[in-house]
Motif scaffolding. Structure first.
Motif, PDB file in Angstrom:
ATOM      1  N   VAL A  70      -0.692 -10.926  -9.677  1.00 25.63           N
ATOM      2  CA  VAL A  70       0.175 -11.765 -10.595  1.00 25.63           C
ATOM      3  C   VAL A  70      -0.061 -13.394 -10.389  1.00 25.63           C
ATOM      4  CG1 VAL A  70       2.665 -12.324 -10.528  1.00 25.63           C
ATOM      5  CG2 VAL A  70       2.002 -10.064 -10.754  1.00 25.63           C
ATOM      6  N   ALA A  71      -0.323 -13.658  -8.794  1.00 24.48           N
ATOM      7  CA  ALA A  71      -0.788 -15.058  -8.680  1.00 24.48           C
ATOM      8  C   ALA A  71      -1.860 -15.343  -9.465  1.00 24.48           C
ATOM      9  CB  ALA A  71      -0.833 -14.996  -7.100  1.00 24.48           C
ATOM     10  N   ALA A  72      -2.910 -14.653  -9.572  1.00 22.68           N
ATOM     11  CA  ALA A  72      -3.883 -14.969 -10.224  1.00 22.68           C
ATOM     12  C   ALA A  72      -3.945 -15.174 -11.798  1.00 22.68           C
ATOM     13  CB  ALA A  72      -5.249 -13.874 -10.064  1.00 22.68           C
ATOM     14  N   HIS A  73      -2.789 -14.517 -12.360  1.00 21.18           N
ATOM     15  CA  HIS A  73      -2.665 -14.551 -13.697  1.00 21.18           C
ATOM     16  C   HIS A  73      -1.304 -15.130 -14.083  1.00 21.18           C
ATOM     17  CE1 HIS A  73      -6.127 -12.057 -14.728  1.00 21.18           C
ATOM     18  NE2 HIS A  73      -5.935 -11.549 -13.522  1.00 21.18           N
ATOM     19  N   ARG A  74      -0.801 -16.241 -13.216  1.00 25.11           N
ATOM     20  CA  ARG A  74       0.343 -16.713 -13.200  1.00 25.11           C
ATOM     21  C   ARG A  74       0.578 -17.203 -14.684  1.00 25.11           C
ATOM     22  NH1 ARG A  74       4.061 -18.764  -9.909  1.00 25.11           N
ATOM     23  NH2 ARG A  74       5.114 -20.687 -10.550  1.00 25.11           N
ATOM     24  N   GLY A  75       1.754 -16.874 -15.531  1.00 24.83           N
ATOM     25  CA  GLY A  75       2.095 -17.257 -16.723  1.00 24.83           C
ATOM     26  C   GLY A  75       1.483 -16.673 -17.613  1.00 24.83           C
ATOM     27  N   GLU A  76       0.577 -15.537 -17.605  1.00 27.86           N
ATOM     28  CA  GLU A  76       0.008 -14.693 -18.441  1.00 27.86           C
ATOM     29  C   GLU A  76       0.527 -13.357 -18.692  1.00 27.86           C
ATOM     30  OE1 GLU A  76      -4.014 -14.394 -17.620  1.00 27.86           O
ATOM     31  OE2 GLU A  76      -4.277 -16.404 -16.891  1.00 27.86           O
ATOM     32  N   VAL A  77       0.372 -12.601 -19.814  1.00 29.38           N
ATOM     33  CA  VAL A  77       0.800 -11.171 -19.896  1.00 29.38           C
ATOM     34  C   VAL A  77      -0.437 -10.431 -19.398  1.00 29.38           C
ATOM     35  CG1 VAL A  77       0.968  -9.662 -21.675  1.00 29.38           C
ATOM     36  CG2 VAL A  77       1.674 -11.895 -22.075  1.00 29.38           C
ATOM     37  N   ALA A  97       7.133 -16.218 -12.857  1.00 26.31           N
ATOM     38  CA  ALA A  97       6.153 -17.107 -13.018  1.00 26.31           C
ATOM     39  C   ALA A  97       5.762 -17.509 -14.526  1.00 26.31           C
ATOM     40  CB  ALA A  97       4.900 -16.396 -12.482  1.00 26.31           C
ATOM     41  N   GLY A  98       6.439 -16.959 -15.405  1.00 23.82           N
ATOM     42  CA  GLY A  98       6.520 -17.493 -16.868  1.00 23.82           C
ATOM     43  C   GLY A  98       5.476 -16.482 -17.503  1.00 23.82           C
ATOM     44  N   GLY A  99       5.389 -15.196 -16.840  1.00 25.81           N
ATOM     45  CA  GLY A  99       4.351 -14.297 -17.401  1.00 25.81           C
ATOM     46  C   GLY A  99       5.066 -12.877 -17.949  1.00 25.81           C
ATOM     47  N   LEU A 100       4.246 -11.810 -17.934  1.00 19.08           N
ATOM     48  CA  LEU A 100       4.872 -10.559 -18.248  1.00 19.08           C
ATOM     49  C   LEU A 100       3.894  -9.553 -17.742  1.00 19.08           C
ATOM     50  CD1 LEU A 100       7.009  -8.845 -19.892  1.00 19.08           C
ATOM     51  CD2 LEU A 100       5.425  -8.755 -21.691  1.00 19.08           C
ATOM     52  N   LEU A 101       4.518  -8.548 -17.098  1.00 19.19           N
ATOM     53  CA  LEU A 101       3.519  -7.778 -16.524  1.00 19.19           C
ATOM     54  C   LEU A 101       4.143  -6.234 -17.089  1.00 19.19           C
ATOM     55  CD1 LEU A 101       2.308  -7.023 -12.779  1.00 19.19           C
ATOM     56  CD2 LEU A 101       3.482  -5.017 -14.090  1.00 19.19           C
ATOM     57  N   THR A 102       3.085  -5.493 -17.810  1.00 19.85           N
ATOM     58  CA  THR A 102       3.653  -4.237 -18.474  1.00 19.85           C
ATOM     59  C   THR A 102       2.953  -3.099 -17.596  1.00 19.85           C
ATOM     60  OG1 THR A 102       3.975  -5.297 -20.769  1.00 19.85           O
ATOM     61  CG2 THR A 102       3.620  -2.935 -20.584  1.00 19.85           C
ATOM     62  N   LEU A 103       3.760  -2.110 -17.212  1.00 17.61           N
ATOM     63  CA  LEU A 103       3.301  -1.039 -16.626  1.00 17.61           C
ATOM     64  C   LEU A 103       2.885  -0.133 -17.577  1.00 17.61           C
ATOM     65  CD1 LEU A 103       6.304  -0.459 -14.081  1.00 17.61           C
ATOM     66  CD2 LEU A 103       3.946  -1.271 -13.810  1.00 17.61           C
ATOM     67  N   GLY A 116       8.992  -8.380 -11.765  1.00 17.27           N
ATOM     68  CA  GLY A 116      10.029  -9.612 -11.702  1.00 17.27           C
ATOM     69  C   GLY A 116       9.243 -10.758 -11.300  1.00 17.27           C
ATOM     70  N   ALA A 117       8.258 -10.557 -10.222  1.00 17.57           N
ATOM     71  CA  ALA A 117       7.448 -11.810  -9.921  1.00 17.57           C
ATOM     72  C   ALA A 117       6.694 -12.455 -11.002  1.00 17.57           C
ATOM     73  CB  ALA A 117       6.388 -11.581  -8.900  1.00 17.57           C
ATOM     74  N   ALA A 118       5.973 -11.710 -12.054  1.00 20.11           N
ATOM     75  CA  ALA A 118       5.486 -12.112 -13.139  1.00 20.11           C
ATOM     76  C   ALA A 118       6.444 -12.842 -14.203  1.00 20.11           C
ATOM     77  CB  ALA A 118       4.819 -10.927 -13.951  1.00 20.11           C
ATOM     78  N   LEU A 119       7.557 -12.283 -14.186  1.00 19.41           N
ATOM     79  CA  LEU A 119       8.559 -13.008 -15.025  1.00 19.41           C
ATOM     80  C   LEU A 119       9.004 -14.335 -14.647  1.00 19.41           C
ATOM     81  CD1 LEU A 119      10.916 -10.288 -16.106  1.00 19.41           C
ATOM     82  CD2 LEU A 119       9.465 -11.522 -17.573  1.00 19.41           C
TER      83      LEU A 119
END
Length: 108
Positions: A37-44, A73-79, A68-71
């Motif tokens: 998540v940190a490496a892709h901050r703000g990304e999908v 950071a302004g991004g989105l993490l999809t499982l 939640g952390a991705a959100l």
């Protein structure tokens, strides 16, 4: 540890998790997700758990926390969990949003 293992493969904006999310190595999953998540901050990004064959509540918590952390950071993490897989069944029972496959993008 009882022989279970957990491996990760990162392909751009996709992190593939394979194996068993054992209680003894949950910290490895948590750390790897935090780094991703940190490496892709703000990304999908996507976390593919199709090949996870053991997923205790602590593992589910780690995955949801990463979302939640991705959100934050302004991004989105999809499982990602294909229908019929253990993770898809668990996510369905718990009402956790996930996709059956990753969005086609850049040759995926």
């Amino acid at each position: 540890m009882d022989g279970r293992s957990l491996t990760f493969t990162e392909r751009g904006d996709v992190l593939e998790v394979v194996g068993s999310v054992d209680e003894d190595i949950i910290h490895v999953l948590q750390e790897r997700l935090a780094d991703f998540v940190a490496a892709h901050r703000g990304e999908v990004v996507w976390v593919d758990v199709d090949q996870v064959d053991f997923l205790p509540s602590a593992g589910i918590g780690a995955l949801v926390a990463a979302q939640g952390a991705a959100l934050r950071a302004g991004g989105l993490l999809t499982l990602v969990a294909a229908p019929g897989t253990l993770p898809a069944r668990v996510f369905g029972l718990m009402g956790i949003e996930h996709d059956a496959s990753m969005a086609p993008q850049d040759g995926r």
